[in-house]
Design a protein around this motif. Sequence first.
Motif, PDB file in Angstrom:
ATOM      1  N   PHE A   1      -6.236   6.296   4.941  1.00 14.98           N
ATOM      2  CA  PHE A   1      -5.171   7.166   4.450  1.00 14.98           C
ATOM      3  C   PHE A   1      -4.175   6.427   3.548  1.00 14.98           C
ATOM      4  CE2 PHE A   1      -6.401   9.580   8.328  1.00 14.98           C
ATOM      5  CZ  PHE A   1      -6.778  10.741   7.691  1.00 14.98           C
ATOM      6  N   TYR A   2      -4.543   5.229   3.130  1.00 14.25           N
ATOM      7  CA  TYR A   2      -3.659   4.428   2.285  1.00 14.25           C
ATOM      8  C   TYR A   2      -4.396   3.960   1.043  1.00 14.25           C
ATOM      9  CZ  TYR A   2      -1.057   4.462   6.617  1.00 14.25           C
ATOM     10  OH  TYR A   2      -0.409   4.876   7.743  1.00 14.25           O
ATOM     11  N   LYS A   3      -3.638   3.607   0.034  1.00 13.46           N
ATOM     12  CA  LYS A   3      -4.233   3.119  -1.203  1.00 13.46           C
ATOM     13  C   LYS A   3      -3.364   2.006  -1.782  1.00 13.46           C
ATOM     14  CE  LYS A   3      -1.921   6.584  -4.104  1.00 13.46           C
ATOM     15  NZ  LYS A   3      -2.095   7.637  -5.115  1.00 13.46           N
ATOM     16  N   VAL A   4      -3.983   1.164  -2.596  1.00 12.24           N
ATOM     17  CA  VAL A   4      -3.286   0.060  -3.259  1.00 12.24           C
ATOM     18  C   VAL A   4      -2.936   0.496  -4.674  1.00 12.24           C
ATOM     19  CG1 VAL A   4      -3.495  -2.315  -4.072  1.00 12.24           C
ATOM     20  CG2 VAL A   4      -4.489  -1.660  -1.882  1.00 12.24           C
ATOM     21  N   PRO A   5      -1.657   0.444  -5.061  1.00  9.98           N
ATOM     22  CA  PRO A   5      -1.298   0.790  -6.442  1.00  9.98           C
ATOM     23  C   PRO A   5      -1.805  -0.286  -7.397  1.00  9.98           C
ATOM     24  CG  PRO A   5       0.607  -0.075  -5.272  1.00  9.98           C
ATOM     25  CD  PRO A   5      -0.489   0.057  -4.256  1.00  9.98           C
ATOM     26  N   SER A   6      -2.015   0.093  -8.628  1.00  9.21           N
ATOM     27  CA  SER A   6      -2.551  -0.852  -9.614  1.00  9.21           C
ATOM     28  C   SER A   6      -1.498  -1.234 -10.631  1.00  9.21           C
ATOM     29  CB  SER A   6      -3.755  -0.252 -10.337  1.00  9.21           C
ATOM     30  OG  SER A   6      -4.211  -1.125 -11.342  1.00  9.21           O
ATOM     31  N   GLY A   7      -1.477  -2.534 -10.978  1.00  9.85           N
ATOM     32  CA  GLY A   7      -0.583  -3.007 -12.026  1.00  9.85           C
ATOM     33  C   GLY A   7      -1.350  -3.512 -13.222  1.00  9.85           C
ATOM     34  N   GLY A   8      -2.622  -3.133 -13.315  1.00  8.72           N
ATOM     35  CA  GLY A   8      -3.462  -3.632 -14.398  1.00  8.72           C
ATOM     36  C   GLY A   8      -3.118  -3.081 -15.757  1.00  8.72           C
TER      37      GLY A   8
ATOM     38  N   VAL B   1       0.850  -1.198   0.000  1.00  8.08           N
ATOM     39  CA  VAL B   1       0.000   0.000   0.000  1.00  8.08           C
ATOM     40  C   VAL B   1       0.883   1.245   0.000  1.00  8.08           C
ATOM     41  CG1 VAL B   1      -1.965  -1.094   1.147  1.00  8.08           C
ATOM     42  CG2 VAL B   1      -0.179  -0.031   2.528  1.00  8.08           C
ATOM     43  N   GLN B   2       0.280   2.359  -0.378  1.00  8.93           N
ATOM     44  CA  GLN B   2       0.980   3.638  -0.387  1.00  8.93           C
ATOM     45  C   GLN B   2       0.173   4.661   0.403  1.00  8.93           C
ATOM     46  OE1 GLN B   2       1.123   4.512  -4.561  1.00  8.93           O
ATOM     47  NE2 GLN B   2       2.904   3.207  -4.945  1.00  8.93           N
ATOM     48  N   LYS B   3       0.862   5.686   0.921  1.00 12.00           N
ATOM     49  CA  LYS B   3       0.165   6.766   1.597  1.00 12.00           C
ATOM     50  C   LYS B   3      -0.571   7.623   0.568  1.00 12.00           C
ATOM     51  CE  LYS B   3       3.791   8.395   3.681  1.00 12.00           C
ATOM     52  NZ  LYS B   3       4.650   9.262   4.521  1.00 12.00           N
ATOM     53  N   ARG B   4      -1.753   8.050   0.912  1.00  9.59           N
ATOM     54  CA  ARG B   4      -2.480   9.002   0.074  1.00  9.59           C
ATOM     55  C   ARG B   4      -1.881  10.398   0.247  1.00  9.59           C
ATOM     56  NH1 ARG B   4      -7.367   7.255  -2.020  1.00  9.59           N
ATOM     57  NH2 ARG B   4      -8.154   5.283  -1.184  1.00  9.59           N
ATOM     58  N   LYS B   5      -2.159  11.280  -0.691  1.00 11.28           N
ATOM     59  CA  LYS B   5      -1.623  12.639  -0.622  1.00 11.28           C
ATOM     60  C   LYS B   5      -2.150  13.391   0.592  1.00 11.28           C
ATOM     61  CE  LYS B   5      -0.839  13.176  -5.595  1.00 11.28           C
ATOM     62  NZ  LYS B   5      -1.212  13.943  -6.818  1.00 11.28           N
ATOM     63  N   ASN B   6      -3.383  13.066   1.000  1.00 11.60           N
ATOM     64  CA  ASN B   6      -3.969  13.772   2.141  1.00 11.60           C
ATOM     65  C   ASN B   6      -3.692  13.081   3.470  1.00 11.60           C
ATOM     66  OD1 ASN B   6      -5.524  11.536   1.631  1.00 11.60           O
ATOM     67  ND2 ASN B   6      -7.486  12.539   2.047  1.00 11.60           N
ATOM     68  N   ALA B   7      -2.718  12.148   3.478  1.00 12.89           N
ATOM     69  CA  ALA B   7      -2.385  11.448   4.722  1.00 12.89           C
ATOM     70  C   ALA B   7      -1.733  12.412   5.707  1.00 12.89           C
ATOM     71  CB  ALA B   7      -1.435  10.290   4.433  1.00 12.89           C
ATOM     72  N   PRO B   8      -2.032  12.276   6.991  1.00 14.07           N
ATOM     73  CA  PRO B   8      -1.419  13.161   7.998  1.00 14.07           C
ATOM     74  C   PRO B   8       0.099  13.030   8.010  1.00 14.07           C
ATOM     75  CG  PRO B   8      -3.244  11.907   8.934  1.00 14.07           C
ATOM     76  CD  PRO B   8      -2.979  11.335   7.585  1.00 14.07           C
ATOM     77  N   VAL B   9       0.765  14.100   8.371  1.00 12.14           N
ATOM     78  CA  VAL B   9       2.233  14.107   8.412  1.00 12.14           C
ATOM     79  C   VAL B   9       2.752  13.141   9.469  1.00 12.14           C
ATOM     80  CG1 VAL B   9       4.271  15.548   8.767  1.00 12.14           C
ATOM     81  CG2 VAL B   9       2.267  16.506   7.636  1.00 12.14           C
ATOM     82  N   ARG B  10       1.963  12.897  10.500  1.00 11.47           N
ATOM     83  CA  ARG B  10       2.409  12.038  11.600  1.00 11.47           C
ATOM     84  C   ARG B  10       2.660  10.597  11.157  1.00 11.47           C
ATOM     85  NH1 ARG B  10      -1.839   8.904  13.226  1.00 11.47           N
ATOM     86  NH2 ARG B  10      -3.924   9.593  12.632  1.00 11.47           N
ATOM     87  N   ILE B  11       2.116  10.199   9.984  1.00  9.92           N
ATOM     88  CA  ILE B  11       2.352   8.839   9.492  1.00  9.92           C
ATOM     89  C   ILE B  11       3.802   8.747   9.028  1.00  9.92           C
ATOM     90  CG2 ILE B  11       1.750   7.150   7.727  1.00  9.92           C
ATOM     91  CD1 ILE B  11      -1.069   8.213   7.769  1.00  9.92           C
TER      92      ILE B  11
END
Length: 201
Positions: free
Chosen positions: A163-170, A46-56
Amino acid sequence: MATYTRKNATRQAYIIFAAFIAITLFFIVPQFTGYFTGENWIRVDVQKRKNAPVRISNTLIQTDSISHSRLIAYPDFKLEIQPGSSWGIYFLVRELSGFVFAFISLWYILKAIKNMQSEDSFEQTTFEAIYKIGRILIFAGIVIYLDKYFLNWYLLKTLGYSFYKVPSGGGIYLFFGALSIYFSRYYRRGILLQTESELTV
């Protein structure tokens, strides 16, 4: 001009396919055994989203006892979930389907190569094999994109990791699928030209 006889080409295709399955099973059987015994958790990048808090940060370890999942970093973020949990079954089927798509695609790729090695002219069976490769890859790409949107817009939020997302390899599947179908159209044109030439003669 045929490189191999049809019998030899068929034998070669079966040997390669059997070897691929044997090697793959050698590595994934212990992995899936660990899933069923509960020793291993299913892992998803997974990856952090752009709007993820800085504390992550890269040292974050987040657990959720209700969904039987956890988020860890190595330093890349990984979502781990117990296979026996309610959503763990979905992740298990998701991972297993990837190997099924790989086996089916490889079978038709070897079938197309086998036909090309053993034929002296354009044949319908080769066209069908190439066309099926394209359709399987496109179908796999669509499934991967649907899975990505389901995970990102519903499941990760449900599990508490909004606050996370899965990148796609499709995209790579769609690209090679479209390329295979495009090539099959030209191959079919070769069959038609060959048929016209035989009728003219």
